[in-house]
Each structure stands twice: as C-alpha cells, then as structure tokens.
Design a protein around this motif. Structure first.
Motif, mmCIF file in Angstrom:
data_model
loop_
_atom_site.group_PDB
_atom_site.id
_atom_site.type_symbol
_atom_site.label_atom_id
_atom_site.label_comp_id
_atom_site.label_asym_id
_atom_site.label_seq_id
_atom_site.Cartn_x
_atom_site.Cartn_y
_atom_site.Cartn_z
ATOM 1 N N GLY A 125 0.799 -1.217 0.000
ATOM 2 C CA GLY A 125 0.000 0.000 0.000
ATOM 3 C C GLY A 125 0.835 1.271 0.000
ATOM 4 O O GLY A 125 0.293 2.374 0.006
ATOM 5 N N VAL A 126 2.154 1.144 0.015
ATOM 6 C CA VAL A 126 3.016 2.325 0.100
ATOM 7 C C VAL A 126 3.766 2.505 -1.221
ATOM 8 O O VAL A 126 4.429 1.590 -1.696
ATOM 9 N N GLN A 127 3.631 3.665 -1.805
ATOM 10 C CA GLN A 127 4.326 3.948 -3.061
ATOM 11 C C GLN A 127 5.603 4.732 -2.722
ATOM 12 O O GLN A 127 5.622 5.955 -2.766
ATOM 13 N N CYS A 128 6.647 4.014 -2.359
ATOM 14 C CA CYS A 128 7.893 4.690 -1.954
ATOM 15 C C CYS A 128 8.728 5.031 -3.187
ATOM 16 O O CYS A 128 8.400 4.636 -4.302
ATOM 17 N N TRP A 129 9.808 5.747 -2.959
ATOM 18 C CA TRP A 129 10.653 6.199 -4.079
ATOM 19 C C TRP A 129 11.121 5.028 -4.932
ATOM 20 O O TRP A 129 11.098 5.072 -6.155
ATOM 21 N N LEU A 130 11.546 3.949 -4.275
ATOM 22 C CA LEU A 130 12.099 2.805 -5.013
ATOM 23 C C LEU A 130 11.058 2.189 -5.944
ATOM 24 O O LEU A 130 11.387 1.617 -6.967
ATOM 25 N N LYS A 131 9.779 2.315 -5.564
ATOM 26 C CA LYS A 131 8.710 1.744 -6.390
ATOM 27 C C LYS A 131 8.118 2.782 -7.342
ATOM 28 O O LYS A 131 7.028 2.598 -7.858
ATOM 29 N N GLY A 132 8.856 3.880 -7.536
ATOM 30 C CA GLY A 132 8.398 4.884 -8.490
ATOM 31 C C GLY A 132 7.705 6.076 -7.860
ATOM 32 O O GLY A 132 7.230 6.971 -8.560
ATOM 33 N N GLY A 133 7.642 6.093 -6.523
ATOM 34 C CA GLY A 133 6.996 7.206 -5.835
ATOM 35 C C GLY A 133 7.915 8.423 -5.712
ATOM 36 O O GLY A 133 8.981 8.472 -6.318
ATOM 37 N N LYS A 134 7.498 9.381 -4.886
ATOM 38 C CA LYS A 134 8.226 10.647 -4.811
ATOM 39 C C LYS A 134 9.291 10.656 -3.727
ATOM 40 O O LYS A 134 10.256 11.394 -3.796
ATOM 41 N N ARG A 135 9.080 9.876 -2.630
ATOM 42 C CA ARG A 135 10.037 9.982 -1.540
ATOM 43 C C ARG A 135 10.248 8.673 -0.785
ATOM 44 O O ARG A 135 9.455 7.742 -0.895
ATOM 45 N N CYS A 136 11.339 8.680 -0.036
ATOM 46 C CA CYS A 136 11.652 7.552 0.842
ATOM 47 C C CYS A 136 11.016 7.844 2.190
ATOM 48 O O CYS A 136 11.342 8.841 2.835
ATOM 49 N N PHE A 137 10.113 6.970 2.610
ATOM 50 C CA PHE A 137 9.394 7.217 3.859
ATOM 51 C C PHE A 137 10.226 6.871 5.090
ATOM 52 O O PHE A 137 9.851 7.199 6.206
ATOM 53 N N ALA A 138 11.347 6.205 4.875
ATOM 54 C CA ALA A 138 12.191 5.830 6.016
ATOM 55 C C ALA A 138 12.923 7.045 6.575
ATOM 56 O O ALA A 138 13.248 7.083 7.755
ATOM 57 N N VAL A 139 13.181 8.029 5.739
ATOM 58 C CA VAL A 139 14.015 9.165 6.158
ATOM 59 C C VAL A 139 13.452 9.825 7.414
ATOM 60 O O VAL A 139 14.188 10.070 8.373
ATOM 61 N N ASP A 140 12.144 10.094 7.426
ATOM 62 C CA ASP A 140 11.580 10.646 8.664
ATOM 63 C C ASP A 140 10.485 9.724 9.225
ATOM 64 O O ASP A 140 9.560 10.163 9.895
ATOM 65 N N GLY A 141 10.641 8.434 8.958
ATOM 66 C CA GLY A 141 9.676 7.461 9.467
ATOM 67 C C GLY A 141 10.326 6.511 10.446
ATOM 68 O O GLY A 141 11.175 6.890 11.238
ATOM 69 N N GLU A 142 9.878 5.251 10.381
ATOM 70 C CA GLU A 142 10.435 4.207 11.254
ATOM 71 C C GLU A 142 11.691 3.664 10.588
ATOM 72 O O GLU A 142 11.610 2.968 9.587
ATOM 73 N N ASN A 143 12.833 3.977 11.145
ATOM 74 C CA ASN A 143 14.065 3.691 10.399
ATOM 75 C C ASN A 143 15.150 2.973 11.193
ATOM 76 O O ASN A 143 16.328 3.096 10.877
ATOM 77 N N ARG A 144 14.763 2.183 12.186
ATOM 78 C CA ARG A 144 15.830 1.578 12.989
ATOM 79 C C ARG A 144 16.643 0.521 12.242
ATOM 80 O O ARG A 144 17.754 0.208 12.639
ATOM 81 N N TYR A 145 16.092 -0.045 11.171
ATOM 82 C CA TYR A 145 16.856 -1.053 10.422
ATOM 83 C C TYR A 145 17.447 -0.484 9.130
ATOM 84 O O TYR A 145 17.961 -1.234 8.306
ATOM 85 N N HIS A 146 17.338 0.793 8.921
ATOM 86 C CA HIS A 146 17.722 1.347 7.620
ATOM 87 C C HIS A 146 19.202 1.716 7.547
ATOM 88 O O HIS A 146 19.964 1.497 8.484
ATOM 89 N N ALA A 147 19.569 2.289 6.410
ATOM 90 C CA ALA A 147 20.975 2.569 6.120
ATOM 91 C C ALA A 147 21.503 3.717 6.980
ATOM 92 O O ALA A 147 20.765 4.630 7.355
ATOM 93 N N VAL A 148 22.796 3.643 7.286
ATOM 94 C CA VAL A 148 23.446 4.763 7.978
ATOM 95 C C VAL A 148 24.477 5.430 7.079
ATOM 96 O O VAL A 148 25.060 6.447 7.440
ATOM 97 N N ILE A 149 24.707 4.847 5.926
ATOM 98 C CA ILE A 149 25.774 5.353 5.057
ATOM 99 C C ILE A 149 25.471 4.957 3.610
ATOM 100 O O ILE A 149 24.786 3.948 3.364
ATOM 101 N N GLY A 150 25.937 5.763 2.671
ATOM 102 C CA GLY A 150 25.886 5.374 1.264
ATOM 103 C C GLY A 150 24.533 5.476 0.598
ATOM 104 O O GLY A 150 24.365 5.037 -0.537
ATOM 105 N N ALA A 151 23.543 6.072 1.291
ATOM 106 C CA ALA A 151 22.211 6.157 0.686
ATOM 107 C C ALA A 151 22.052 7.460 -0.096
ATOM 108 O O ALA A 151 22.632 8.477 0.271
#
Lengths: 323, 162
Positions: A125-151
């Motif tokens: 149900g989420v159209q994130c940047w990787l799937k062609g959407g406008k933005r990455c929801f992890a940046v100001d969302g729930e991001n404890r498992y996300h990247a810390v470098i190289g993104a």
C-alpha cells in the motif's frame, strides 16, 4: 497472486529464450513468491530454472579457484566440504541466514538477487521512491533497520549475508542473456538506488546469474563473517562484517573488509583496508579502520546504534583473524 | 523447446507419499493449497502463507521446505512427503511416537511441520544431538512454547535410532 504461465526448461539456452518482457526467472522462490503475493512482482510467466542441471554444484580446481553454480542450494553451500576447507567464510556466512527450510530452497543466485527488506518497500500500500513514488518514507519514518551510510534517494540496506562474504573473497559473477555473456566483479553488481536507477542490482532485463567464481588467490586469505542479529537463531543481519586477510609472521596484508546491513550495497572502503596493511590487527588498528569505514555515516533518527555496533563488529572480526 | 503452461489450470502429476496423484490446478497454486485442497491432505497446516512459521513444512526429495512458497507445478517430478505418509499400517513413525511420549505440543498446530523437520534431520544424521535438533526445528515456530519438549522428543528419537 494474479495468474501466470510457467515453464521449466532443461537447458540454459531455452531459459534465456523464454526470458522476455513480463517474464521472471524462478529459482528457490523464497523471495519471489512473497513479492508476487504482495503485488511487488507481477509476471505474465515464470521460467523455473531448477531443471537446468549444469547450473548446480561447487567445483574446486587446483590453481583455478572455486566455481559455484547459481542454482546451488544455500544448504549445499553451507555443507560443502570443499568450501569448508578452502573458503570457510562463505559457508560461515550462511549458518544463520534464514531458516533451514529457506536454506534448502534458496539458491546462491537468488540470495545475491533478493530484494531489500525495507518495510515501506514491502508494504504493497506504500508507493515509496524505489517503487516509483516521490520519496523515501524511512528518512523521517520508522528507520531503525535502515541505512546509515551510502544512501541517496533510498535508505534500504543490502540484506544478503552471502554477498559481503563473497565480495571479501574477490568473487565475480558470470551473467548470461540471449545477447551473450559477461563477467563482472560481484562488488560492481550492486548499486545504491539513485536517479533513474530504481533498483538494487546491475542485472539487465533478460539476464541471469549463471556462476560465481572465486579466484585461487582469495583462498590464501584467512576470513571470517560475524553478524549481529536480534536473536540467537537465524535472522537478517542488523550489521554484519566479512573480513579477510593474508596473515604472515603476525602481520596482516591484502585485507578485505565488507559490511552488510549498513548501506544500500555491501559496503567496502578500500582506504580502510589499507590502514590495516602491515599491522598486527591490534585494537587500535582495527578501530582506526572502522572509523575510516564509517567516516561518512549519517544515521537517521533511530539507527545511530548501528554505527556503534559496526565499529565493534569490525574490531571483533579483524581480531579473530589473528587467533 | 519447452513451452509455457497455463496460466489457466493444467494437469499435473505429483508424487506424494510414494503415490503419483493427478491434479488440475493453475501454475499459481502453491503446493500447500494443492495438498490441502484437491488432494485432501489437510495434515500440512496453513498459517502464515509467507515462509515465516514452518507449519506447512513438507519434505521434497528428503529435505524440509515450506510448501506455501513452493508452487505445485514446480514440485512435479520430485518426491513430496507429508505428515500423512509417516505412519505405516496404523503404526506411528518413531518421531511421532517420541512427540507423544514427550508431550511435545499443546495446541498441535505446528506439530506436523515440527515432525517433518525432525524426520528429515534423523534421516540425514541418525546420531543427531540436541544442538542439531534445535537447529533443525529453528524454522518451525511454536506459539504455545512447547520447544523444550519438542527438542526432547527429537533427541529421544535420535537416541532410539543409535
């Protein structure tokens, strides 16, 4: 899951002919079938590769390194006597990678090509940047498992355990399509999604991984794979470290240091490897190298702990090469 | 040249518990749905349908796999074994007996999957130890938390084999 057609060819050439627009290759299916159930892959047809015998198995030829067929099951890699003897870092990396059932089904090629585990990406149900959407929801969302470098535009992390271990072993992948074959370093196979490249792999349409090759020289290094998980049994890595080095007279050279779980691609910083050259991999040298690896880290709200964890895991992995 | 089959229902022959069985299902049908539906083998359980829980574990060519993530059509030409195939002439399989003796379940919903994982382990490694059993059932969740008894049953079944 919508309707699709299916074929299980016995020859690679046939499979390559069947792979065209709207068709996806199927191996173990442990990632692909879940992607399809969630509408994240909608093929018109699946080309099941498991009937192609020539793409399975591990061969060790003296002086010519190791070849691993892309269809080799992860459990066969884990149990391979040749690998346990000549390149234990690779089976070691799979020991806690997914459940026994998934290791029986999953293949080397599939593991290297698995999609990321970001919950925004996986949520149909989420159209994130990787799937062609406008933005990455992890940046100001729930991001404890996300990247810390190289993104760049997308803060996923590379989930494969096998990839860092293979990159630390200078592995190359052989790719085949109906247009021909090519061979590239596995390190170059991963790309951080950015700009027009809204995917994690450099594989082209209609292309398959056929073989992973490890050069003889890599077998002379000692290697290890360490991994931080949320529990003691199988799980995706929060942070993982593949480390390898030639060790002689208490000094390290020709070091490889590749981290998983912290960046959109397996993260390797050659400058950090050079810091370790000629050292005894003492704590100071290890932490200095870790600081080089993590120099450009820009953690998000909830994942700063990964930087601390990565620094210590780098130290532990490198130290263990000396024991 | 191999041609595409489907996308509508196709005729498949599946070798299940030693017998060839014919079914008519589309390629998108999982092995789990095919076992439980057309083949009426409801001992294999449907829980997560995502490869997370292990309730649907069956053996294909002796190895435990998740039947929810396996397409029925991809299982053609392979040996499928389910919980229904274990007992012989009304006598429980030694692993099933060990589960009964050690009270290795509460609700029982995960049990068929747990049993299949242990059966596969003991075929490959008759002298399995506790650590082997723990690893073998690590892909089978038990929400009742019967793990100590499940591991004890596995260890006991292995001891009997020795």
């Amino acid at each position: 899951m919508s309707l699709f057609a299916y074929a299980r060819p016995k020859a690679l050439g046939e499979a390559l002919k069947l792979l065209k627009n709207g068709t996806i290759a199927l191996a173990g299916g442990t990632d692909l079938i879940t992607l399809m159930r969630h509408g994240l892959a909608e093929p018109d047809a699946l080309v099941d590769l498991t009937g192609i015998e020539g793409l399975r198995g591990i061969t060790r030829e003296k002086g010519r390194g190791i070849r691993i067929g892309a269809l080799t099951a992860l459990s066969d890699v884990e149990a391979s006597a040749d690998l346990l003897r000549s390149l234990p870092i690779v089976p070691e990396s799979l020991r806690d990678a997914a459940t026994p059932q998934i290791r029986n089904m999953g293949t080397v090629g599939g593991n290297l090509l698995q999609r990321n585990r970001c919950w925004y990406f996986r949520d149909e149900g989420v159209q994130c940047w990787l799937k062609g959407g406008k933005r990455c929801f992890a940046v100001d969302g729930e991001n404890r498992y996300h990247a810390v470098i190289g993104a760049h535009e997308c803060w996923i992390v590379s989930p494969s355990d096998l990839a860092p271990a293979l990159i630390a072993s200078d592995a190359e992948v052989e790719l085949a399509s109906s247009l021909g074959r090519r061979r590239i370093p596995l390190a170059g196979f991963y790309v951080a999604p950015s700009g027009k490249q809204r995917k994690e792999h450099a594989i082209r349409r209609g292309e398959l991984i056929t073989t992973v090759r490890i050069p003889e020289k890599a077998l002379e290094r000692k290697g290890t794979y360490v991994k931080a998980m949320e529990r003691k049994a199988w799980s995706f890595a929060i942070v993982s470290v593949a480390a390898a080095a030639r060790v002689r007279d208490g000094k390290a050279s020709d070091v490889r240091l590749v981290l998983g779980g912290i960046a959109p691609i397996p993260w390797r910083v050659p400058a950090a490897e050079r810091v370790l050259d000629g050292t005894s991999l003492d704590d100071n040298a290890c932490l200095a190298a870790a600081d080089v690896v993590l120099k450009d880290a820009t953690p998000l709200r909830d994942n700063g702990y990964k930087v601390t964890l990565a620094r210590e895991l780098v130290r532990r992995a490198l130290r263990s090469l000396m024991s | 040249m191999t041609s595409l089959r489907g996308p509508n229902a196709v005729d498949l022959t599946l070798n299940v518990n030693g017998h060839d069985r014919s079914v008519h299902v589309p390629p998108r049908f999982s092995l789990l749905d095919t076992l439980r539906g057309p083949l009426g083998l409801t001992g294999t359980k449907l829980v997560c349908d995502e490869g997370d829980c292990g309730a649907c574990t069956v053996l294909i060519d002796d190895r435990p796999v998740y039947s929810c993530l396996t397409l029925a059509i991809a299982a053609e030409g392979r040996r499928v074994e389910t919980i229904e195939g274990l007992s012989q002439d009304g006598t429980l399989h030694p692993v099933q007996e060990a589960f009964v003796e050690h009270d290795a379940y509460q609700c029982g919903f995960c049990t068929p999957g747990q049993v299949m994982s242990v059966v596969s382990l003991l075929r490959a490694k008759p002298d399995a130890r506790e650590d082997d059993v723990r690893r073998a059932v690590s892909g089978n969740l038990c929400r009742c938390g019967a793990y100590p008894n499940i591991v004890a049953a596995g260890v006991a079944a292995a001891k009997k084999k020795r």
